[in-house]
Design a protein around this motif. Structure first.
Motif, PDB file in Angstrom:
ATOM      1  N   ALA A  66       4.801   4.749   4.902  1.00  0.00           N
ATOM      2  CA  ALA A  66       4.109   4.047   6.198  1.00  0.00           C
ATOM      3  C   ALA A  66       4.616   4.459   7.310  1.00  0.00           C
ATOM      4  O   ALA A  66       3.581   4.783   8.116  1.00  0.00           O
ATOM      5  N   GLU A  67       5.900   4.923   7.521  1.00  0.00           N
ATOM      6  CA  GLU A  67       6.202   5.483   8.881  1.00  0.00           C
ATOM      7  C   GLU A  67       5.574   6.984   9.108  1.00  0.00           C
ATOM      8  O   GLU A  67       5.290   7.151  10.074  1.00  0.00           O
ATOM      9  N   LEU A  68       5.643   7.628   8.000  1.00  0.00           N
ATOM     10  CA  LEU A  68       5.046   9.047   8.013  1.00  0.00           C
ATOM     11  C   LEU A  68       3.424   9.191   8.366  1.00  0.00           C
ATOM     12  O   LEU A  68       3.064   9.747   9.346  1.00  0.00           O
TER      13      LEU A  68
ATOM     14  N   TYR B 157       3.034  12.749  -3.484  1.00  0.00           N
ATOM     15  CA  TYR B 157       2.280  12.825  -2.597  1.00  0.00           C
ATOM     16  C   TYR B 157       2.981  12.717  -1.119  1.00  0.00           C
ATOM     17  O   TYR B 157       2.252  13.565  -0.148  1.00  0.00           O
ATOM     18  N   TYR B 158       3.744  11.892  -0.853  1.00  0.00           N
ATOM     19  CA  TYR B 158       4.209  11.938   0.374  1.00  0.00           C
ATOM     20  C   TYR B 158       5.310  12.748   0.852  1.00  0.00           C
ATOM     21  O   TYR B 158       5.592  13.263   1.869  1.00  0.00           O
TER      22      TYR B 158
ATOM     23  N   PRO C 299       0.850  -1.241  -0.075  1.00  0.00           N
ATOM     24  CA  PRO C 299      -0.079   0.059  -0.114  1.00  0.00           C
ATOM     25  C   PRO C 299       0.790   1.399  -0.083  1.00  0.00           C
ATOM     26  O   PRO C 299       0.351   2.461  -0.514  1.00  0.00           O
ATOM     27  N   PHE C 300       2.218   0.950   0.438  1.00  0.00           N
ATOM     28  CA  PHE C 300       2.898   2.364   0.349  1.00  0.00           C
ATOM     29  C   PHE C 300       4.314   2.090  -0.560  1.00  0.00           C
ATOM     30  O   PHE C 300       4.879   0.885  -0.546  1.00  0.00           O
TER      31      PHE C 300
END
Length: 112
Positions: free
Chosen positions: A20-22, A63-64, A13-14
């Motif tokens: 994922a950590e963020l 996005y991230y 999903p990441f």
């Protein structure tokens, strides 16, 4: 309801572990009551809209990065993190990353 067989489900999903950590860090702080998810979502929505106006790619590739910038500004604006502290932490992570052999976990030195 189980997922539809017509909807593809990504293997991951990441795209990167730090994504994922963020997400997990943001979620954990909201769950702990440090801020509301509604306030965060409004701030992040504004950041996405600003990035769109600035011509950011629409394929999700940034996005991230936008999330991280918005998260930092969100924490700073609410007095939860200082700009200099964030800059120092980024510098420490950069130094640790650049000095870590390939394939080894990147670790920050412990503080005294």
């Amino acid at each position: 309801m189980p997922p539809s067989e017509d909807i593809p489900v990504p293997d991951r999903p990441f795209a990167a572990p730090w994504h994922a950590e963020l997400f997990a860090t943001t979620h954990a702080l909201a769950q702990a009551g440090v801020f509301s998810w509604t306030d965060w979502a409004a701030h992040f929505g504004e950041a996405l809209a600003f990035a769109d106006k600035q011509g950011a790619p629409t394929d999700g590739s940034t996005y991230y990065e936008i999330w991280l910038d918005a998260f930092e500004s969100f924490l700073t604006a609410r007095g939860l993190a200082g700009g200099q502290a964030l800059a120092n932490l980024k510098g420490a992570w950069t130094e640790a990353y650049l000095s870590t052999p390939h394939g080894q976990p990147v670790l920050l030195p412990t503080r005294a």
